[in-house]
Design a protein around this motif. Structure first.
Motif, PDB file in Angstrom:
ATOM      1  N   LEU A   1     -32.440 -19.503  38.198  1.00  0.00           N
ATOM      2  CA  LEU A   1     -31.345 -19.354  39.171  1.00  0.00           C
ATOM      3  C   LEU A   1     -30.337 -18.332  38.645  1.00  0.00           C
ATOM      4  N   ARG A   2     -30.087 -17.303  39.463  1.00  0.00           N
ATOM      5  CA  ARG A   2     -29.135 -16.248  39.068  1.00  0.00           C
ATOM      6  C   ARG A   2     -27.835 -16.465  39.809  1.00  0.00           C
TER       7      ARG A   2
ATOM      8  N   VAL B   1     -22.777 -17.924  48.624  1.00  0.00           N
ATOM      9  CA  VAL B   1     -23.712 -17.134  49.436  1.00  0.00           C
ATOM     10  C   VAL B   1     -25.088 -17.170  48.768  1.00  0.00           C
ATOM     11  N   VAL B   2     -26.089 -17.626  49.509  1.00  0.00           N
ATOM     12  CA  VAL B   2     -27.444 -17.684  48.962  1.00  0.00           C
ATOM     13  C   VAL B   2     -28.288 -16.650  49.697  1.00  0.00           C
TER      14      VAL B   2
ATOM     15  N   VAL C   1     -27.576 -16.696  43.806  1.00  0.00           N
ATOM     16  CA  VAL C   1     -26.384 -17.235  44.464  1.00  0.00           C
ATOM     17  C   VAL C   1     -25.195 -16.356  44.095  1.00  0.00           C
ATOM     18  N   LYS C   2     -24.413 -15.983  45.103  1.00  0.00           N
ATOM     19  CA  LYS C   2     -23.178 -15.243  44.809  1.00  0.00           C
ATOM     20  C   LYS C   2     -21.997 -16.157  45.145  1.00  0.00           C
ATOM     21  N   VAL C   3     -21.048 -16.237  44.217  1.00  0.00           N
ATOM     22  CA  VAL C   3     -19.854 -17.046  44.460  1.00  0.00           C
ATOM     23  C   VAL C   3     -18.663 -16.099  44.534  1.00  0.00           C
ATOM     24  N   VAL C   4     -17.917 -16.192  45.618  1.00  0.00           N
ATOM     25  CA  VAL C   4     -16.727 -15.343  45.775  1.00  0.00           C
ATOM     26  C   VAL C   4     -15.494 -16.248  45.717  1.00  0.00           C
TER      27      VAL C   4
ATOM     28  N   MET D   1     -29.634  -9.616  41.117  1.00  0.00           N
ATOM     29  CA  MET D   1     -28.497  -9.413  40.206  1.00  0.00           C
ATOM     30  C   MET D   1     -27.176  -9.485  40.975  1.00  0.00           C
ATOM     31  N   ALA D   2     -26.165  -8.996  40.386  1.00  0.00           N
ATOM     32  CA  ALA D   2     -24.854  -9.072  40.997  1.00  0.00           C
ATOM     33  C   ALA D   2     -24.772  -8.199  42.229  1.00  0.00           C
ATOM     34  N   SER D   3     -23.815  -8.489  43.074  1.00  0.00           N
ATOM     35  CA  SER D   3     -23.608  -7.664  44.244  1.00  0.00           C
ATOM     36  C   SER D   3     -23.180  -6.273  43.810  1.00  0.00           C
ATOM     37  N   SER D   4     -23.316  -5.345  44.720  1.00  0.00           N
ATOM     38  CA  SER D   4     -22.988  -3.983  44.335  1.00  0.00           C
ATOM     39  C   SER D   4     -21.520  -3.834  43.970  1.00  0.00           C
ATOM     40  N   SER D   5     -20.682  -4.693  44.551  1.00  0.00           N
ATOM     41  CA  SER D   5     -19.267  -4.595  44.235  1.00  0.00           C
ATOM     42  C   SER D   5     -18.930  -5.269  42.907  1.00  0.00           C
ATOM     43  N   SER D   6     -19.883  -6.041  42.381  1.00  0.00           N
ATOM     44  CA  SER D   6     -19.608  -6.722  41.125  1.00  0.00           C
ATOM     45  C   SER D   6     -19.923  -5.813  39.957  1.00  0.00           C
ATOM     46  N   LYS D   7     -19.180  -6.010  38.898  1.00  0.00           N
ATOM     47  CA  LYS D   7     -19.408  -5.197  37.708  1.00  0.00           C
ATOM     48  C   LYS D   7     -20.177  -6.040  36.705  1.00  0.00           C
ATOM     49  N   SER D   8     -21.290  -5.542  36.229  1.00  0.00           N
ATOM     50  CA  SER D   8     -22.110  -6.339  35.333  1.00  0.00           C
ATOM     51  C   SER D   8     -21.437  -6.514  33.990  1.00  0.00           C
TER      52      SER D   8
END
Ligand SMILES: NC(=O)C1=CN([C@@H]2O[C@H](COP(=O)(O)OP(=O)(O)OC[C@H]3O[C@@H](n4cnc5c(N)ncnc54)[C@H](O)[C@@H]3O)[C@@H](O)[C@H]2O)C=CC1
Ligand SMILES: O=C(O)C(=O)COP(=O)(O)O
Length: 640
Positions: free
Chosen positions: A498-499, A521-522, A449-452, A1-8
């Motif tokens: 793919l998330r 970031v993968v 995948v996280k995109v910043v 899921m989302a990074s901890s800093s991300s808000k769902s």
């Protein structure tokens, strides 16, 4: 899921969710919390106010359902070229001004009914190309299967009236997508309703082949009684290799296990846990084909899979292996298969699809005594055709209504002014996606995948949907035959497991530029290039737009600065004099033109990363020579 800093988005009051309901008569995209249609007209009047949020990050989880910020939806719809181009679409409620839908191949009755409730439906099968061109200028929509070529001439003949082409099935190779896009025509398909039919046909061919059903049937009808000639082989305990573990492949695997077979699969991009859940081991290509008794093909036809079954690969197979193809004819070199059948390297083949359809009457492959054939019947069950008909009718009606389509396969629909501002970032986003997927070692599969996005603009002023779509496109297109755009990116990512989570970071940068940098970031993967892995164990790359040109700025923990044009070689090496010259010489001697080089290092005289942009793709021997330079510790060639 989302990074901890991300808000769902699930918990954020700032966003509203929408779901796609593919088999209901409700709009293709509807807001689940308020049931608001994405039809632009009712949308504005129906939306309830949403409280604003100061959150600087957001996330999207394609594994659960599609989420996009409401403001983005509004913006996209308001600026959508598709919607504005089609604002003069026929109003379905006005009996005198109904859309005309040409159905050029047989379609299930339920789909026809749905279409008739919306517009004038003209069913005209077996049209010659000239007849199709003659009819098309009076049609708003065209529905076909795989037997009709929808080429440039058709779009030209439509004289701008044709707004949507519906492909009642998965493969869209019979539709000229480029021409459709150029003529502003949306193309939609029906990717899910024929999965089971194709899987069942694969199993039908597997069992019929093993027991010579077709040959024995022909023999007895010719007045013979040849019990000794048609002794078959048993399936129980035999190994089946499923090549392509997607929708159809995984259903074939499930069924083969029920027949008592050992099932292995090869799919460089399939999630290991999905295979594990069915009790299937994912293995390498060579392991799959060299250990299997039966090999069933379910991968798309792409440049990577074209003729992947050829003299070399038939030579690697267990002698007397049996082959089933319900995917696309082009994944097999048909002449090589004839040779393999003649020598007995391949004992039997069962084929539903061919390079040319219908195949030539004198085709040696079709006529071969050890080959069982069907005329592209994979999707042809009553049930699948009803399902496909409903799926495509909903998509076509939705598109004619100006709704966003989750199964659109061609151009993104964004206003020219939005596109021109985002244009270089769109290119950067796609290239970062392409780089990321190539840096990941094949077998491990990308799941998360996280995109910043770093930007000088307030996070809420940055509509990242197009950028996210392009990153998704970059990740998925090199490994599948899917065509990704703004409309279908989230849907396709979800289909592929793919998330994608997104984080927007406010930085001190000029706000006149929408984005300062994009990082991809993968996580939970292995990399082909260990230096791309950060201390956190993630494959990470970062890029930015400099003077309008996309640049790669960071690979793993190394800073680099190279423009993302042509192709790229990344080398990790001992930081010592002469390295640029040595590699440059090897490339020069092999006629590969270098367009730039950049070296980034962690510490002087310790370790460095050299990024080399090349116009041509170096051949294997050139790459081998680079690998043999003693100070080079690892390197990777990346196709941009
Ligand atoms: N004969 C017929 O009537 C029908 C044929 N088809 C064909 O079957 C194929 C599969 O369809 P779906 O399962 O719906 O698609 P899908 O997209 O769900 O699955 C395809 C799988 O192939 C994998 N793949 C990609 N490159 C690969 C490679 N180099 N090696 C191994 N695997 C690779 C992908 O990761 C994906 O998991 C398509 O070619 C489609 O056109 C589908 C329906 C009916
Ligand atoms: O859906 C697909 O990709 C198929 O191959 C089925 O083709 P068809 O609709 O039966 O002509």
């Amino acid at each position: 899921m989302a990074s901890s800093s991300s808000k769902s988005l699930f918990s954020s009051p700032h966003f509203t969710s929408f779901n796609r309901s593919s088999h209901s008569k409700s709009p293709l995209l509807s807001f689940s919390t308020s049931s608001v249609s994405l039809n632009p007209r009712p949308l504005h009047s129906s939306i309830t106010s949403s409280s604003s949020s100061s959150s600087s990050s957001s996330s999207y989880s394609s594994n659960r359902c599609s989420f996009i910020p409401l403001r983005s939806v509004l913006k996209t719809l308001e600026s959508s070229a598709f919607v504005s181009q089609n604002s003069d679409l026929a109003d379905p409620t006005s009996p005198n001004d109904r859309s005309t839908i040409l159905v050029a191949e047989k379609l299930g009755e339920a789909g026809l009914e749905l279409l008739r409730s919306f517009g004038n439906v003209v069913c005209a099968y077996d049209l010659s190309p000239e007849e199709l061109c003659a009819k098309i200028s009076s049609c708003d929509a065209l529905i076909v299967r795989s037997g009709t070529k929808v080429n440039r001439q058709v779009f030209e003949a439509a004289k701008g009236r044709l707004k949507v082409v519906g492909r009642a099935g998965v493969g869209i190779d019979n539709v000229d997508l480029q021409a459709a896009t150029e003529f502003g025509c949306l193309v939609v398909n029906a990717p899910t309703a024929n999965t089971i039919a194709a899987a069942e046909h694969g199993i039908a061919l597997l069992t019929a082949m093993a027991r010579n059903v077709a040959q024995a049937d022909a023999s007895i009808k010719a007045g013979k009684w040849e019990r000794n000639k048609y002794v078959g082989v048993s399936l129980v305990g035999k190994t089946l290799a499923v090549m392509g573990f997607g929708k159809v492949g995984s259903e074939v695997a499930r069924r083969a296990k029920g027949l008592g077979m050992q099932v292995i699969a090869h799919d460089p991009y399939a999630p290991v846990d999905r295979a594990r859940a069915i009790g299937v081991e994912l293995v390498s290509f060579n392991q799959a084909i060299s250990t299997a008794d039966f090999i069933s093909l379910h991968m798309p036809l792409t440049s990577a899979t074209s003729k992947v079954f050829n003299d070399d690969t038939f030579g690697l197979m267990k002698k007397g292996a049996r082959l089933i193809n319900v995917a696309r004819g082009g994944v097999i070199d048909e002449d090589a298969l004839v040779r393999a059948l003649d020598t007995g390297a391949v004992a039997q083949a069962a084929l539903d699809v061919f390079v040319e359809e219908p195949p030539p009457k004198d085709s040696k492959l079709v006529q071969h005594k050890n080959v069982t054939v069907t005329p592209h019947l994979g999707a042809s069950t009553k049930e699948a055709q009803e399902g496909v008909a409903i799926e495509i009718a909903e998509a076509v009606v939705g598109a004619l209504n100006g709704e966003l389509s989750a199964t659109a396969v061609n151009a993104p629909m964004v206003a020219p002014e939005v596109l021109s501002e985002l244009a270089p970032y769109v290119v950067l986003a796609e290239k970062l996606g392409r780089l990321a997927v190539q840096l990941v070692a094949g077998g491990s599969g990308i799941k998360s995948v996280k995109v910043v996005y770093k930007s000088g603009r307030a996070p809420d002023d940055l509509d990242t949907r197009l950028l996210r779509a392009m990153i998704t496109k970059g990740i998925i297109e090199p490994i599948s035959d899917s065509h990704i755009n703004l409309v279908n990116a989230d849907f396709t990512a979800k289909q592929k497991g793919l998330r994608i989570s997104e984080e927007r970071v406010l930085v001190d940068a000029p706000p006149e530029f929408p984005v300062e940098s994009i990082q991809v970031v993968v996580s939970e993967v292995e990399s082909k290039f260990a230096s791309a892995v950060t201390e956190k164990g993630e494959v990470a790359i970062e890029g930015k737009v400099k003077y309008g040109v996309p640049h790669l700025r960071r690979v793993g923990s190394f800073d680099v600065d190279v423009s993302l044009e042509g192709n790229l070689i990344l080398c990790r090496q001992v930081d010592q004099p002469g390295m640029i010259g040595r590699v440059g010489n090897i490339l020069g001697e092999n006629n590969v033109n270098v367009n730039f080089m950049s070296v980034g290092r962690t510490m002087r005289r310790k370790r460095a990363i050299m990024a080399i942009g090349v116009d041509e793709e170096p051949n294997k021997d050139t790459l081998r020579q680079i690998g043999q330079v003693p100070a080079i510790e690892e390197f990777v060639f990346l196709n941009l």
